[in-house]
Design a protein around this motif. Structure first.
Motif, short mmCIF file in Angstrom:
data_model
loop_
_atom_site.label_atom_id
_atom_site.label_comp_id
_atom_site.label_asym_id
_atom_site.label_seq_id
_atom_site.Cartn_x
_atom_site.Cartn_y
_atom_site.Cartn_z
N GLY A 30 0.78 -1.23 0.00
CA GLY A 30 0.00 0.00 0.00
C GLY A 30 0.81 1.28 0.00
N GLN A 31 2.13 1.18 -0.03
CA GLN A 31 2.99 2.36 0.00
C GLN A 31 3.76 2.49 -1.31
OE1 GLN A 31 3.27 4.53 2.67
NE2 GLN A 31 1.61 3.36 3.61
N ALA A 32 3.87 3.72 -1.82
CA ALA A 32 4.65 3.97 -3.04
C ALA A 32 6.13 3.74 -2.74
CB ALA A 32 4.44 5.39 -3.53
N ASP A 33 6.81 3.06 -3.65
CA ASP A 33 8.23 2.75 -3.48
C ASP A 33 8.91 2.88 -4.84
OD1 ASP A 33 10.67 1.90 -2.54
OD2 ASP A 33 10.05 -0.15 -2.10
N ALA A 34 9.89 3.76 -4.94
CA ALA A 34 10.62 3.96 -6.19
C ALA A 34 11.57 2.79 -6.42
CB ALA A 34 11.40 5.27 -6.15
N GLY A 35 11.76 2.45 -7.68
CA GLY A 35 12.67 1.37 -8.04
C GLY A 35 12.91 1.38 -9.53
N PHE A 36 13.12 0.20 -10.09
CA PHE A 36 13.41 0.08 -11.51
C PHE A 36 12.63 -1.08 -12.11
CE2 PHE A 36 16.96 2.18 -9.58
CZ PHE A 36 17.21 3.22 -10.45
N ARG A 37 12.14 -0.88 -13.34
CA ARG A 37 11.48 -1.92 -14.11
C ARG A 37 12.45 -2.36 -15.19
NH1 ARG A 37 9.34 -0.72 -18.55
NH2 ARG A 37 8.80 1.37 -17.89
N VAL A 38 12.63 -3.68 -15.32
CA VAL A 38 13.51 -4.24 -16.34
C VAL A 38 12.66 -5.07 -17.29
CG1 VAL A 38 15.47 -5.76 -16.80
CG2 VAL A 38 15.48 -4.31 -14.77
N GLY A 39 12.71 -4.72 -18.57
CA GLY A 39 12.01 -5.47 -19.61
C GLY A 39 13.01 -6.26 -20.43
N VAL A 40 12.78 -7.55 -20.57
CA VAL A 40 13.68 -8.44 -21.32
C VAL A 40 12.95 -8.87 -22.60
CG1 VAL A 40 15.02 -10.56 -21.27
CG2 VAL A 40 14.71 -9.24 -19.16
N LEU A 41 13.35 -8.30 -23.73
CA LEU A 41 12.76 -8.67 -25.03
C LEU A 41 13.42 -9.95 -25.49
CD1 LEU A 41 10.93 -8.07 -27.43
CD2 LEU A 41 12.79 -6.69 -28.38
N THR A 42 12.62 -11.00 -25.66
CA THR A 42 13.17 -12.32 -25.95
C THR A 42 12.39 -13.02 -27.05
OG1 THR A 42 13.92 -14.37 -24.91
CG2 THR A 42 11.80 -13.54 -24.21
N GLU A 43 13.04 -14.01 -27.64
CA GLU A 43 12.41 -14.86 -28.65
C GLU A 43 12.72 -16.31 -28.32
OE1 GLU A 43 12.62 -15.86 -33.45
OE2 GLU A 43 13.66 -14.11 -32.65
N ARG A 44 11.68 -17.15 -28.39
CA ARG A 44 11.85 -18.60 -28.16
C ARG A 44 12.40 -19.21 -29.44
NH1 ARG A 44 13.00 -22.70 -24.86
NH2 ARG A 44 11.60 -24.46 -25.05
N THR A 45 13.64 -19.70 -29.42
CA THR A 45 14.27 -20.26 -30.61
C THR A 45 14.19 -21.78 -30.66
OG1 THR A 45 16.42 -20.27 -29.52
CG2 THR A 45 15.87 -18.33 -30.84
N GLY A 46 13.83 -22.39 -29.55
CA GLY A 46 13.69 -23.84 -29.50
C GLY A 46 12.23 -24.25 -29.52
N ARG A 47 11.99 -25.50 -29.18
CA ARG A 47 10.61 -26.02 -29.13
C ARG A 47 9.80 -25.36 -28.02
NH1 ARG A 47 12.26 -32.21 -28.89
NH2 ARG A 47 13.86 -31.20 -27.67
N ASP A 48 8.48 -25.50 -28.10
CA ASP A 48 7.58 -24.99 -27.06
C ASP A 48 8.05 -25.49 -25.70
OD1 ASP A 48 6.16 -24.33 -29.33
OD2 ASP A 48 4.32 -25.35 -28.74
N GLY A 49 7.95 -24.62 -24.71
CA GLY A 49 8.28 -25.05 -23.36
C GLY A 49 8.61 -23.90 -22.44
N GLU A 50 8.92 -24.26 -21.20
CA GLU A 50 9.26 -23.28 -20.17
C GLU A 50 10.68 -22.73 -20.41
OE1 GLU A 50 7.62 -22.23 -17.18
OE2 GLU A 50 5.83 -23.16 -18.03
N LEU A 51 10.82 -21.44 -20.13
CA LEU A 51 12.14 -20.79 -20.12
C LEU A 51 12.36 -20.22 -18.73
CD1 LEU A 51 12.12 -18.80 -23.48
CD2 LEU A 51 13.40 -20.88 -22.97
N ASP A 52 13.56 -20.40 -18.20
CA ASP A 52 13.94 -19.81 -16.92
C ASP A 52 14.74 -18.54 -17.20
OD1 ASP A 52 12.77 -21.85 -15.45
OD2 ASP A 52 14.61 -23.04 -15.41
N PHE A 53 14.27 -17.43 -16.65
CA PHE A 53 14.95 -16.15 -16.80
C PHE A 53 15.62 -15.77 -15.49
CE2 PHE A 53 11.85 -16.09 -20.12
CZ PHE A 53 12.45 -15.39 -21.15
N GLU A 54 16.80 -15.20 -15.60
CA GLU A 54 17.49 -14.63 -14.44
C GLU A 54 17.95 -13.24 -14.82
OE1 GLU A 54 20.24 -16.86 -11.75
OE2 GLU A 54 21.70 -15.41 -12.57
#
Length: 103
Positions: A30-54
């Motif tokens: 409920g409180q405003a907190d300044a920070g940063f938003r990180v957007g990762v533009l990605t493309e799935r190059t392999g078969r359908d499935g889960e990707l783990d991002f770090e």
């Protein structure tokens, strides 16, 4: 304030085209907190499935690492968003680095 990211990295099963770092404001308990938003533009190059991002956000206040798993279809492109409320508004030299791997 210089905000930078990494560009065009290919990992087994996915490709990261861009990492975008922007200052943002989030509501935490409920409180405003300044920070940063990180957007990762990605493309799935392999078969359908889960990707783990770090994503690592680095600044003069240290490093913060966040992880997330996302299902993507082969050839799908999209932006995976991460919110980092941990750095303070005084953080300097803010950069981000991202990796993705098949789960």
């Amino acid at each position: 304030m210089a905000l930078t990211g990494c560009f065009e990295q290919i990992f087994g099963g996915c490709k990261i085209d861009n990492v975008d770092v922007q200052p943002d404001i989030f509501f935490i308990n409920g409180q405003a907190d300044a920070g940063f938003r990180v957007g990762v533009l990605t493309e799935r190059t392999g078969r359908d499935g889960e990707l783990d991002f770090e994503v690592t956000l680095s600044s003069t206040e240290g490093d913060v690492v966040k992880t997330r798993s996302i299902f993507m279809k082969e050839g799908q492109r999209g932006t995976v968003q991460f919110q980092f409320h941990e750095p303070t508004i005084n953080a300097q030299q803010v950069t981000a680095h991202a990796t993705c791997t098949p789960a």
